[in-house]
Motif scaffolding. Structure first.
Motif, PDB file in Angstrom:
ATOM      1  N   PHE A  56       0.887  -1.110   0.029  1.00  0.00           N
ATOM      2  CA  PHE A  56       0.134  -0.040  -0.059  1.00  0.00           C
ATOM      3  C   PHE A  56       0.828   1.274  -0.191  1.00  0.00           C
ATOM      4  CE2 PHE A  56      -3.303  -2.950   0.953  1.00  0.00           C
ATOM      5  CZ  PHE A  56      -4.301  -2.545   0.925  1.00  0.00           C
ATOM      6  N   GLN A  57       1.553   1.449  -1.206  1.00  0.00           N
ATOM      7  CA  GLN A  57       2.689   2.484  -1.414  1.00  0.00           C
ATOM      8  C   GLN A  57       2.010   3.437  -2.707  1.00  0.00           C
ATOM      9  OE1 GLN A  57       6.469   1.607  -0.849  1.00  0.00           O
ATOM     10  NE2 GLN A  57       6.249   0.589   0.963  1.00  0.00           N
ATOM     11  N   CYS A  58       1.892   4.606  -2.655  1.00  0.00           N
ATOM     12  CA  CYS A  58       1.455   5.331  -3.876  1.00  0.00           C
ATOM     13  C   CYS A  58       2.695   6.198  -4.125  1.00  0.00           C
ATOM     14  CB  CYS A  58       0.231   6.094  -3.619  1.00  0.00           C
ATOM     15  SG  CYS A  58      -0.262   6.688  -5.323  1.00  0.00           S
ATOM     16  N   LYS A  59       3.205   6.079  -5.298  1.00  0.00           N
ATOM     17  CA  LYS A  59       4.497   6.654  -5.383  1.00  0.00           C
ATOM     18  C   LYS A  59       4.597   7.571  -6.772  1.00  0.00           C
ATOM     19  CE  LYS A  59       7.132   2.792  -4.064  1.00  0.00           C
ATOM     20  NZ  LYS A  59       8.198   1.434  -4.324  1.00  0.00           N
ATOM     21  N   ASN A  60       5.432   8.695  -6.854  1.00  0.00           N
ATOM     22  CA  ASN A  60       5.309   9.546  -7.893  1.00  0.00           C
ATOM     23  C   ASN A  60       4.041  10.383  -8.025  1.00  0.00           C
ATOM     24  OD1 ASN A  60       7.600   8.205  -8.703  1.00  0.00           O
ATOM     25  ND2 ASN A  60       6.510   7.092 -10.103  1.00  0.00           N
ATOM     26  N   ILE A  61       3.573  10.729  -6.941  1.00  0.00           N
ATOM     27  CA  ILE A  61       2.588  11.740  -6.582  1.00  0.00           C
ATOM     28  C   ILE A  61       2.947  12.990  -5.868  1.00  0.00           C
ATOM     29  CG2 ILE A  61       0.727  10.147  -7.181  1.00  0.00           C
ATOM     30  CD1 ILE A  61      -0.350  10.472  -4.301  1.00  0.00           C
ATOM     31  N   TYR A  89      -6.793  -3.285  -1.254  1.00  0.00           N
ATOM     32  CA  TYR A  89      -5.541  -3.015  -1.939  1.00  0.00           C
ATOM     33  C   TYR A  89      -6.054  -2.433  -3.645  1.00  0.00           C
ATOM     34  CZ  TYR A  89      -1.018  -2.944  -4.570  1.00  0.00           C
ATOM     35  OH  TYR A  89       0.022  -2.565  -5.323  1.00  0.00           O
ATOM     36  N   GLN A  90      -7.009  -3.406  -4.244  1.00  0.00           N
ATOM     37  CA  GLN A  90      -7.256  -2.883  -5.563  1.00  0.00           C
ATOM     38  C   GLN A  90      -7.984  -1.649  -5.472  1.00  0.00           C
ATOM     39  OE1 GLN A  90      -6.646  -4.580  -8.227  1.00  0.00           O
ATOM     40  NE2 GLN A  90      -5.680  -6.004  -6.927  1.00  0.00           N
ATOM     41  N   LEU A  91      -8.882  -0.985  -4.458  1.00  0.00           N
ATOM     42  CA  LEU A  91      -9.404   0.266  -4.589  1.00  0.00           C
ATOM     43  C   LEU A  91      -8.110   1.162  -4.341  1.00  0.00           C
ATOM     44  CD1 LEU A  91     -12.160  -0.685  -1.986  1.00  0.00           C
ATOM     45  CD2 LEU A  91     -12.373   0.142  -4.449  1.00  0.00           C
ATOM     46  N   TYR A  92      -7.237   0.870  -3.508  1.00  0.00           N
ATOM     47  CA  TYR A  92      -6.157   1.814  -3.089  1.00  0.00           C
ATOM     48  C   TYR A  92      -5.081   1.878  -4.580  1.00  0.00           C
ATOM     49  CZ  TYR A  92      -1.744   3.434  -1.013  1.00  0.00           C
ATOM     50  OH  TYR A  92      -0.573   4.150  -0.547  1.00  0.00           O
ATOM     51  N   GLN A 119      -3.750   5.200  -9.119  1.00  0.00           N
ATOM     52  CA  GLN A 119      -3.404   5.493 -10.640  1.00  0.00           C
ATOM     53  C   GLN A 119      -4.265   6.736 -11.224  1.00  0.00           C
ATOM     54  OE1 GLN A 119      -4.576   1.674 -11.924  1.00  0.00           O
ATOM     55  NE2 GLN A 119      -2.371   0.765 -11.790  1.00  0.00           N
ATOM     56  N   SER A 120      -5.280   6.986 -10.273  1.00  0.00           N
ATOM     57  CA  SER A 120      -6.300   8.020 -11.024  1.00  0.00           C
ATOM     58  C   SER A 120      -5.515   9.355 -10.593  1.00  0.00           C
ATOM     59  CB  SER A 120      -7.629   7.891 -10.056  1.00  0.00           C
ATOM     60  OG  SER A 120      -8.356   6.853 -10.610  1.00  0.00           O
ATOM     61  N   LEU A 121      -4.593   9.488  -9.697  1.00  0.00           N
ATOM     62  CA  LEU A 121      -3.883  10.614  -9.136  1.00  0.00           C
ATOM     63  C   LEU A 121      -2.548  10.794  -9.974  1.00  0.00           C
ATOM     64  CD1 LEU A 121      -4.494  10.478  -5.409  1.00  0.00           C
ATOM     65  CD2 LEU A 121      -5.451  12.065  -6.873  1.00  0.00           C
ATOM     66  N   GLY A 122      -2.373   9.569 -10.817  1.00  0.00           N
ATOM     67  CA  GLY A 122      -1.263   9.690 -11.516  1.00  0.00           C
ATOM     68  C   GLY A 122       0.048   8.888 -10.972  1.00  0.00           C
ATOM     69  N   GLY A 123      -0.410   8.161 -10.031  1.00  0.00           N
ATOM     70  CA  GLY A 123       1.006   7.579  -9.193  1.00  0.00           C
ATOM     71  C   GLY A 123       0.994   6.002  -9.529  1.00  0.00           C
ATOM     72  N   VAL A 124       1.883   5.409  -9.189  1.00  0.00           N
ATOM     73  CA  VAL A 124       2.167   4.056  -9.515  1.00  0.00           C
ATOM     74  C   VAL A 124       2.253   3.080  -7.880  1.00  0.00           C
ATOM     75  CG1 VAL A 124       3.256   3.921 -11.459  1.00  0.00           C
ATOM     76  CG2 VAL A 124       4.582   4.116  -9.439  1.00  0.00           C
ATOM     77  N   THR A 125       1.900   2.005  -7.922  1.00  0.00           N
ATOM     78  CA  THR A 125       1.739   1.615  -6.684  1.00  0.00           C
ATOM     79  C   THR A 125       3.191   0.489  -6.717  1.00  0.00           C
ATOM     80  OG1 THR A 125       0.271  -0.323  -7.753  1.00  0.00           O
ATOM     81  CG2 THR A 125      -0.634   1.430  -6.143  1.00  0.00           C
ATOM     82  N   SER A 126       3.626  -0.253  -5.584  1.00  0.00           N
ATOM     83  CA  SER A 126       4.752  -0.868  -5.581  1.00  0.00           C
ATOM     84  C   SER A 126       5.054  -2.030  -6.395  1.00  0.00           C
ATOM     85  CB  SER A 126       5.128  -1.106  -3.912  1.00  0.00           C
ATOM     86  OG  SER A 126       4.084  -2.002  -3.519  1.00  0.00           O
TER      87      SER A 126
END
Length: 107
Positions: A34-39, A90-93, A98-105
């Motif tokens: 559960f990590q959103c990167k690049n936002i 996790y799928q919701l996360y 991704q909707s915010l333009g980030g990527v998950t681990s």
């Protein structure tokens, strides 16, 4: 006969505890993703949809953490394995990230 019944009961309880333990371990391992990167939240334009996705990130992770803790304390909240419940969060996360333009681990 009582001895056999007692041994069978203990074996069943021990087996359930091991099954629950492996579910918890899988769920905890999944929680690490559960990590959103690049936002950059500070650079993001303020809009209701961005706010919604940011809240979804926080809520999904918090729910997964809470479910794991409750499960550890013996509460069974769902009719499905804990790791599947955490996977749904996790799928919701991941979708919100991704909707915010980030990527998950796992991308």
């Amino acid at each position: 006969m009582k001895f056999f019944f007692m041994m069978a009961s203990c074996s069943l309880m021990f087996g359930c505890a091991l099954g629950n333990s492996s579910e918890v371990k899988r769920a905890e391992k999944m929680l690490e993703h559960f990590q959103c990167k690049n936002i950059e939240v500070h650079d993001m334009p303020r809009s209701s949809i961005n706010t919604f996705h940011q809240q979804s990130l926080a809520v999904s992770k918090e729910k997964a953490s809470t479910y794991i803790e409750q499960y550890k304390h013996g509460e069974t909240l769902f009719d499905m394995p804990l790791d599947q419940v955490v996977e749904q969060q996790y799928q919701l996360y991941k979708s919100a990230c991704q909707s915010l333009g980030g990527v998950t681990s796992d991308d």
